[in-house]
Design an enzyme around this catalytic site. Structure first.
Site, PDB file in Angstrom:
ATOM      1  N   CYS A   1      -1.405   0.442   6.231  1.00 61.48           N
ATOM      2  CA  CYS A   1      -0.218   0.351   5.363  1.00 61.48           C
ATOM      3  C   CYS A   1      -0.618   0.816   3.961  1.00 61.48           C
ATOM      4  O   CYS A   1      -1.636   1.511   3.809  1.00 61.48           O
ATOM      5  CB  CYS A   1       0.373  -1.062   5.366  1.00 61.48           C
ATOM      6  SG  CYS A   1      -0.708  -2.345   4.697  1.00 61.48           S
TER       7      CYS A   1
ATOM      8  N   ASN B   1      -2.846  -2.778   2.235  1.00 60.80           N
ATOM      9  CA  ASN B   1      -3.722  -3.497   3.174  1.00 60.80           C
ATOM     10  C   ASN B   1      -3.824  -4.992   2.853  1.00 60.80           C
ATOM     11  O   ASN B   1      -4.864  -5.619   3.046  1.00 60.80           O
ATOM     12  CB  ASN B   1      -5.133  -2.865   3.230  1.00 60.80           C
ATOM     13  CG  ASN B   1      -5.985  -3.357   4.407  1.00 60.80           C
ATOM     14  OD1 ASN B   1      -7.201  -3.433   4.307  1.00 60.80           O
ATOM     15  ND2 ASN B   1      -5.376  -3.692   5.522  1.00 60.80           N
TER      16      ASN B   1
ATOM     17  N   CYS C   1      -0.511  -6.887   3.311  1.00 58.97           N
ATOM     18  CA  CYS C   1       0.646  -7.497   3.983  1.00 58.97           C
ATOM     19  C   CYS C   1       0.805  -6.996   5.419  1.00 58.97           C
ATOM     20  O   CYS C   1       0.464  -7.692   6.380  1.00 58.97           O
ATOM     21  CB  CYS C   1       1.936  -7.242   3.201  1.00 58.97           C
ATOM     22  SG  CYS C   1       1.952  -7.992   1.560  1.00 58.97           S
ATOM     23  N   ARG C   2       1.329  -5.785   5.595  1.00 61.22           N
ATOM     24  CA  ARG C   2       1.742  -5.356   6.924  1.00 61.22           C
ATOM     25  C   ARG C   2       0.586  -5.039   7.871  1.00 61.22           C
ATOM     26  O   ARG C   2       0.587  -5.496   9.016  1.00 61.22           O
ATOM     27  CB  ARG C   2       2.675  -4.135   6.811  1.00 61.22           C
ATOM     28  CG  ARG C   2       3.992  -4.462   6.142  1.00 61.22           C
ATOM     29  CD  ARG C   2       4.738  -3.222   5.697  1.00 61.22           C
ATOM     30  NE  ARG C   2       4.016  -2.513   4.644  1.00 61.22           N
ATOM     31  CZ  ARG C   2       4.362  -1.346   4.146  1.00 61.22           C
ATOM     32  NH1 ARG C   2       5.437  -0.739   4.622  1.00 61.22           N
ATOM     33  NH2 ARG C   2       3.657  -0.796   3.176  1.00 61.22           N
ATOM     34  N   SER C   3      -0.398  -4.237   7.409  1.00 65.78           N
ATOM     35  CA  SER C   3      -1.465  -3.892   8.371  1.00 65.78           C
ATOM     36  C   SER C   3      -2.387  -5.072   8.689  1.00 65.78           C
ATOM     37  O   SER C   3      -2.820  -5.196   9.837  1.00 65.78           O
ATOM     38  CB  SER C   3      -2.246  -2.638   7.933  1.00 65.78           C
ATOM     39  OG  SER C   3      -2.859  -2.796   6.687  1.00 65.78           O
TER      40      SER C   3
ATOM     41  N   ASP D   1       8.432  -3.019   3.602  1.00 66.41           N
ATOM     42  CA  ASP D   1       7.376  -3.580   2.763  1.00 66.41           C
ATOM     43  C   ASP D   1       7.869  -4.919   2.188  1.00 66.41           C
ATOM     44  O   ASP D   1       8.842  -4.941   1.435  1.00 66.41           O
ATOM     45  CB  ASP D   1       7.086  -2.579   1.641  1.00 66.41           C
ATOM     46  CG  ASP D   1       5.909  -3.006   0.780  1.00 66.41           C
ATOM     47  OD1 ASP D   1       5.500  -4.174   0.878  1.00 66.41           O
ATOM     48  OD2 ASP D   1       5.418  -2.163   0.018  1.00 66.41           O
TER      49      ASP D   1
HETATM   50  P1  4NP Z   1       1.367  -3.648   2.194  1.00 67.02           P
HETATM   51  O1  4NP Z   1       2.262  -4.208   0.979  1.00 67.02           O
HETATM   52  O2  4NP Z   1       1.335  -2.148   2.056  1.00 67.02           O
HETATM   53  O3  4NP Z   1       2.122  -4.089   3.401  1.00 67.02           O
HETATM   54  O4  4NP Z   1       0.001  -4.298   2.056  1.00 67.02           O
HETATM   55  C1  4NP Z   1       2.012  -3.898  -0.361  1.00 67.02           C
HETATM   56  C2  4NP Z   1       1.100  -4.640  -1.068  1.00 67.02           C
HETATM   57  C3  4NP Z   1       0.884  -4.369  -2.407  1.00 67.02           C
HETATM   58  C4  4NP Z   1       1.570  -3.340  -3.012  1.00 67.02           C
HETATM   59  C5  4NP Z   1       2.480  -2.589  -2.291  1.00 67.02           C
HETATM   60  C6  4NP Z   1       2.699  -2.862  -0.968  1.00 67.02           C
HETATM   61  N1  4NP Z   1       1.368  -3.059  -4.380  1.00 67.02           N
HETATM   62  O5  4NP Z   1       2.106  -2.218  -4.940  1.00 67.02           O
HETATM   63  O6  4NP Z   1       0.482  -3.651  -5.009  1.00 67.02           O
END
Ligand code: 4NP
Length: 159
Positions: free
Chosen positions: A9, A12, A14-16, A128
């Site tokens: 994702c 790294n 939340c989703r992955s 997200d």
């Molecule tokens: P992820 O979510 O891609 O599912 O881990 C996010 C976590 C942090 C951020 C964006 C998406 N960020 O902008 O910091």
């Protein structure tokens, strides 16, 4: 034969990590942990070294799912070291595809949207949840539990 899977994702956190934990949980329940190598990574670098977001950890814990990930950024060598790379949304997909392009050849890993394994939605993007409310984390897990179950069934039936 597909034995190693990298979930990808943006951050790294939340989703992955959730996809990794859901898939590991399924493998554990079927006694297949020793048959697969599973990891997750982000296309971004901002959260390197961090555990999963505590809201994601909490939502997963409610389902008995443990998230072991420590955030790292995807590396070019991942494209050859893994058999399958599953991206959480189209941005991640395009980023990994552009890494493959920079290799100058077809990578070992097949690159696929995670939700191409979903039977519940036609949409290919796991939303997200980072800037949203608690509910978003549960929705992510619902999507990932469905997609991971179908993914494992497909891998088992193919082998
Ligand atoms: P992820 O979510 O891609 O599912 O881990 C996010 C976590 C942090 C951020 C964006 C998406 N960020 O902008 O910091």
């Amino acid at each position: 034969m597909c034995r190693s899977i990298l979930f990808v994702c943006l951050g790294n956190i939340c989703r992955s990590p959730a996809a990794e934990g859901v898939f590991l949980n399924l493998l554990r329940s079927k006694n297949l942990l020793n048959d697969f190598q599973v990891d997750s990574a982000g296309t971004g670098h901002w959260h390197i070294g961090k555990p999963a977001d505590r809201r994601m950890i909490k939502a997963a814990e409610k389902r008995g799912i443990y998230l072991p990930s420590v955030a790292r950024q995807i590396l070019i060598k991942d494209l050859d070291e893994f058999d399958l790379i599953l991206t959480m949304d189209n941005d991640n997909f395009e980023t990994v595809k552009s890494l493959e392009k920079s290799l100058g050849r077809i990578a070992n890993a097949k690159i696929r949207p995670m939700l191409s394994y979903s039977k519940k939605t036609q949409c290919l993007d796991v939303p997200d949840p980072y800037y949203g409310g608690e509910r978003g984390f549960d929705d992510v897990l619902d999507l990932l539990e469905d997609a991971c179950k179908n993914l494992l069934n497909e891998l088992i039936s193919r082998n």
